[in-house]
Design a protein around this motif. Structure first.
Motif, PDB file in Angstrom:
ATOM      1  N   ILE A  55       0.870  -1.179   0.000  1.00 31.64           N
ATOM      2  CA  ILE A  55       0.000   0.000   0.000  1.00 31.64           C
ATOM      3  C   ILE A  55       0.905   1.226   0.000  1.00 31.64           C
ATOM      4  CG2 ILE A  55      -1.722   1.312   1.287  1.00 31.64           C
ATOM      5  CD1 ILE A  55      -2.621  -1.454   2.440  1.00 31.64           C
ATOM      6  N   SER A  56       0.881   1.987  -1.087  1.00 27.85           N
ATOM      7  CA  SER A  56       1.713   3.196  -1.144  1.00 27.85           C
ATOM      8  C   SER A  56       0.971   4.423  -0.651  1.00 27.85           C
ATOM      9  CB  SER A  56       2.251   3.420  -2.564  1.00 27.85           C
ATOM     10  OG  SER A  56       1.192   3.502  -3.488  1.00 27.85           O
ATOM     11  N   SER A  57      -0.359   4.377  -0.664  1.00 26.90           N
ATOM     12  CA  SER A  57      -1.167   5.458  -0.106  1.00 26.90           C
ATOM     13  C   SER A  57      -2.528   4.891   0.258  1.00 26.90           C
ATOM     14  CB  SER A  57      -1.327   6.598  -1.118  1.00 26.90           C
ATOM     15  OG  SER A  57      -2.092   7.661  -0.572  1.00 26.90           O
ATOM     16  N   GLY A  58      -2.944   5.148   1.478  1.00 32.96           N
ATOM     17  CA  GLY A  58      -4.250   4.688   1.939  1.00 32.96           C
ATOM     18  C   GLY A  58      -5.100   5.878   2.325  1.00 32.96           C
ATOM     19  N   TYR A  59      -5.513   5.899   3.579  1.00 35.00           N
ATOM     20  CA  TYR A  59      -6.331   7.004   4.072  1.00 35.00           C
ATOM     21  C   TYR A  59      -5.534   8.304   4.040  1.00 35.00           C
ATOM     22  CZ  TYR A  59      -8.574  10.194   7.305  1.00 35.00           C
ATOM     23  OH  TYR A  59      -9.135  11.317   7.864  1.00 35.00           O
ATOM     24  N   ARG A  60      -6.225   9.381   3.675  1.00 39.84           N
ATOM     25  CA  ARG A  60      -5.634  10.724   3.733  1.00 39.84           C
ATOM     26  C   ARG A  60      -6.605  11.661   4.446  1.00 39.84           C
ATOM     27  NH1 ARG A  60      -4.683  11.417  -2.566  1.00 39.84           N
ATOM     28  NH2 ARG A  60      -3.256   9.682  -2.921  1.00 39.84           N
ATOM     29  N   CYS A  61      -6.171  12.197   5.580  1.00 40.60           N
ATOM     30  CA  CYS A  61      -6.979  13.229   6.221  1.00 40.60           C
ATOM     31  C   CYS A  61      -6.985  14.448   5.286  1.00 40.60           C
ATOM     32  CB  CYS A  61      -6.423  13.582   7.598  1.00 40.60           C
ATOM     33  SG  CYS A  61      -4.813  14.425   7.584  1.00 40.60           S
ATOM     34  N   PRO A  62      -7.922  15.381   5.457  1.00 41.03           N
ATOM     35  CA  PRO A  62      -7.995  16.529   4.544  1.00 41.03           C
ATOM     36  C   PRO A  62      -6.676  17.293   4.407  1.00 41.03           C
ATOM     37  CG  PRO A  62      -9.979  16.411   5.853  1.00 41.03           C
ATOM     38  CD  PRO A  62      -9.037  15.366   6.407  1.00 41.03           C
ATOM     39  N   LEU A  63      -5.966  17.508   5.513  1.00 40.72           N
ATOM     40  CA  LEU A  63      -4.696  18.235   5.443  1.00 40.72           C
ATOM     41  C   LEU A  63      -3.674  17.463   4.615  1.00 40.72           C
ATOM     42  CD1 LEU A  63      -2.860  20.591   6.208  1.00 40.72           C
ATOM     43  CD2 LEU A  63      -2.419  19.433   8.397  1.00 40.72           C
ATOM     44  N   LEU A  64      -3.583  16.155   4.825  1.00 43.77           N
ATOM     45  CA  LEU A  64      -2.644  15.342   4.052  1.00 43.77           C
ATOM     46  C   LEU A  64      -3.004  15.366   2.576  1.00 43.77           C
ATOM     47  CD1 LEU A  64      -0.286  13.396   3.773  1.00 43.77           C
ATOM     48  CD2 LEU A  64      -1.846  11.529   4.387  1.00 43.77           C
ATOM     49  N   ASN A  65      -4.274  15.279   2.273  1.00 47.50           N
ATOM     50  CA  ASN A  65      -4.698  15.288   0.876  1.00 47.50           C
ATOM     51  C   ASN A  65      -4.260  16.575   0.178  1.00 47.50           C
ATOM     52  OD1 ASN A  65      -6.167  13.773  -1.205  1.00 47.50           O
ATOM     53  ND2 ASN A  65      -7.536  15.536  -1.175  1.00 47.50           N
ATOM     54  N   VAL A  66      -4.372  17.703   0.866  1.00 54.68           N
ATOM     55  CA  VAL A  66      -3.919  18.980   0.300  1.00 54.68           C
ATOM     56  C   VAL A  66      -2.403  18.958   0.118  1.00 54.68           C
ATOM     57  CG1 VAL A  66      -3.663  21.461   0.772  1.00 54.68           C
ATOM     58  CG2 VAL A  66      -5.865  20.332   1.158  1.00 54.68           C
ATOM     59  N   LYS A  67      -1.692  18.492   1.139  1.00 58.28           N
ATOM     60  CA  LYS A  67      -0.215  18.487   1.100  1.00 58.28           C
ATOM     61  C   LYS A  67       0.334  17.633  -0.042  1.00 58.28           C
ATOM     62  CE  LYS A  67       1.104  20.676   5.017  1.00 58.28           C
ATOM     63  NZ  LYS A  67       1.925  21.871   4.998  1.00 58.28           N
ATOM     64  N   VAL A  68      -0.343  16.535  -0.367  1.00 55.30           N
ATOM     65  CA  VAL A  68       0.159  15.656  -1.433  1.00 55.30           C
ATOM     66  C   VAL A  68      -0.436  16.005  -2.793  1.00 55.30           C
ATOM     67  CG1 VAL A  68       0.655  13.758   0.161  1.00 55.30           C
ATOM     68  CG2 VAL A  68      -1.530  13.795  -1.073  1.00 55.30           C
ATOM     69  N   GLY A  69      -1.275  17.028  -2.842  1.00 58.42           N
ATOM     70  CA  GLY A  69      -1.858  17.446  -4.114  1.00 58.42           C
ATOM     71  C   GLY A  69      -2.977  16.548  -4.594  1.00 58.42           C
ATOM     72  N   GLY A  70      -3.672  15.889  -3.667  1.00 59.22           N
ATOM     73  CA  GLY A  70      -4.782  15.016  -4.032  1.00 59.22           C
ATOM     74  C   GLY A  70      -5.990  15.806  -4.508  1.00 59.22           C
ATOM     75  N   ALA A  71      -6.822  15.158  -5.278  1.00 55.58           N
ATOM     76  CA  ALA A  71      -8.053  15.793  -5.763  1.00 55.58           C
ATOM     77  C   ALA A  71      -8.957  16.107  -4.570  1.00 55.58           C
ATOM     78  CB  ALA A  71      -8.776  14.866  -6.730  1.00 55.58           C
ATOM     79  N   PRO A  72      -9.670  17.233  -4.613  1.00 54.86           N
ATOM     80  CA  PRO A  72     -10.554  17.592  -3.496  1.00 54.86           C
ATOM     81  C   PRO A  72     -11.617  16.529  -3.197  1.00 54.86           C
ATOM     82  CG  PRO A  72     -10.304  19.452  -4.993  1.00 54.86           C
ATOM     83  CD  PRO A  72      -9.628  18.268  -5.645  1.00 54.86           C
ATOM     84  N   THR A  73     -11.985  15.758  -4.190  1.00 59.53           N
ATOM     85  CA  THR A  73     -12.991  14.706  -3.997  1.00 59.53           C
ATOM     86  C   THR A  73     -12.360  13.312  -3.883  1.00 59.53           C
ATOM     87  OG1 THR A  73     -13.260  14.529  -6.394  1.00 59.53           O
ATOM     88  CG2 THR A  73     -14.770  16.017  -5.226  1.00 59.53           C
ATOM     89  N   SER A  74     -11.083  13.263  -3.537  1.00 57.82           N
ATOM     90  CA  SER A  74     -10.367  11.985  -3.467  1.00 57.82           C
ATOM     91  C   SER A  74     -11.065  10.980  -2.562  1.00 57.82           C
ATOM     92  CB  SER A  74      -8.946  12.216  -2.957  1.00 57.82           C
ATOM     93  OG  SER A  74      -8.305  10.974  -2.739  1.00 57.82           O
ATOM     94  N   HIS A  75     -11.192   9.762  -3.059  1.00 57.90           N
ATOM     95  CA  HIS A  75     -11.788   8.682  -2.276  1.00 57.90           C
ATOM     96  C   HIS A  75     -10.869   8.226  -1.150  1.00 57.90           C
ATOM     97  CE1 HIS A  75     -15.284   7.704  -4.974  1.00 57.90           C
ATOM     98  NE2 HIS A  75     -14.618   8.631  -5.644  1.00 57.90           N
ATOM     99  N   HIS A  76      -9.602   8.641  -1.202  1.00 58.37           N
ATOM    100  CA  HIS A  76      -8.684   8.338  -0.103  1.00 58.37           C
ATOM    101  C   HIS A  76      -9.169   9.014   1.185  1.00 58.37           C
ATOM    102  CE1 HIS A  76      -5.289   6.430  -2.267  1.00 58.37           C
ATOM    103  NE2 HIS A  76      -5.676   7.186  -3.293  1.00 58.37           N
ATOM    104  N   CYS A  77      -9.817  10.169   1.052  1.00 59.80           N
ATOM    105  CA  CYS A  77     -10.239  10.945   2.222  1.00 59.80           C
ATOM    106  C   CYS A  77     -11.406  10.314   2.978  1.00 59.80           C
ATOM    107  CB  CYS A  77     -10.601  12.371   1.813  1.00 59.80           C
ATOM    108  SG  CYS A  77      -9.201  13.291   1.159  1.00 59.80           S
ATOM    109  N   ASN A  78     -12.179   9.471   2.320  1.00 61.41           N
ATOM    110  CA  ASN A  78     -13.286   8.823   3.038  1.00 61.41           C
ATOM    111  C   ASN A  78     -13.047   7.320   3.204  1.00 61.41           C
ATOM    112  OD1 ASN A  78     -13.935   7.730   0.568  1.00 61.41           O
ATOM    113  ND2 ASN A  78     -15.909   8.742   0.377  1.00 61.41           N
TER     114      ASN A  78
END
Length: 149
Positions: A55-78
């Motif tokens: 697993i190279s990336s799993g759950y991302r809290c909102p702050l982490l998602n922003v820091k890694v440049g994830g999409a605002p609607t990323s399924h990693h966040c939920n």
């Protein structure tokens, strides 16, 4: 509650970015239960594939998602998606894992929400994005992104 055979919850939560920036990346209990359901499916794949899946990336809290440049609607966040790698984590390995998951699911009538390849040009890293819509399982799309060869 499912007890994963091959995966640890810490693998779904680990983030060097969160560690470097000194913040926690921990979902609520509902999120943890969803990650365990994903682990249950990944255990099936791992058993059938006969080799380690990382697993190279799993759950991302909102702050982490922003820091890694994830999409605002990323399924990693939920807690509905993970990024997976095998072998030496090359393009060929990512394609092999993508094909394996797709063929396995089709053969065993397993539904997913999304499976597709992703690539980061900066370090030429390849992985398979895998998602299950665990909030609304009846709405899983069974979407397989176009294979890049």
């Amino acid at each position: 509650m499912y007890a994963p055979k091959y995966f640890k919850l810490s693998e779904f939560l680990h983030s060097d970015t969160a560690i470097d920036n000194k913040f926690e990346n921990i979902p609520d209990w509902n999120g943890i239960n969803k990650l365990l359901l994903i682990a249950e499916r990944l255990d099936i794949y791992r058993e059938a594939l006969g080799e380690a899946i990382f697993i190279s990336s799993g759950y991302r809290c909102p702050l982490l998602n922003v820091k890694v440049g994830g999409a605002p609607t990323s399924h990693h966040c939920n807690c509905s998606a993970v990024d997976l790698q095998i072998g030496k984590r090359t393009k060929a390995d990512a394609i092999r894992l993508y094909k394996f998951i797709k063929e396995y699911n089709q053969t065993h009538n397993l539904i997913v929400d999304q499976v597709f390849l992703e690539h980061k040009a900066v370090n030429n890293s390849w992985w398979v994005h895998f998602g299950l819509n665990l909030d609304e399982p009846e709405k899983m799309r069974n979407y397989y992104g176009e294979l890049i060869v």
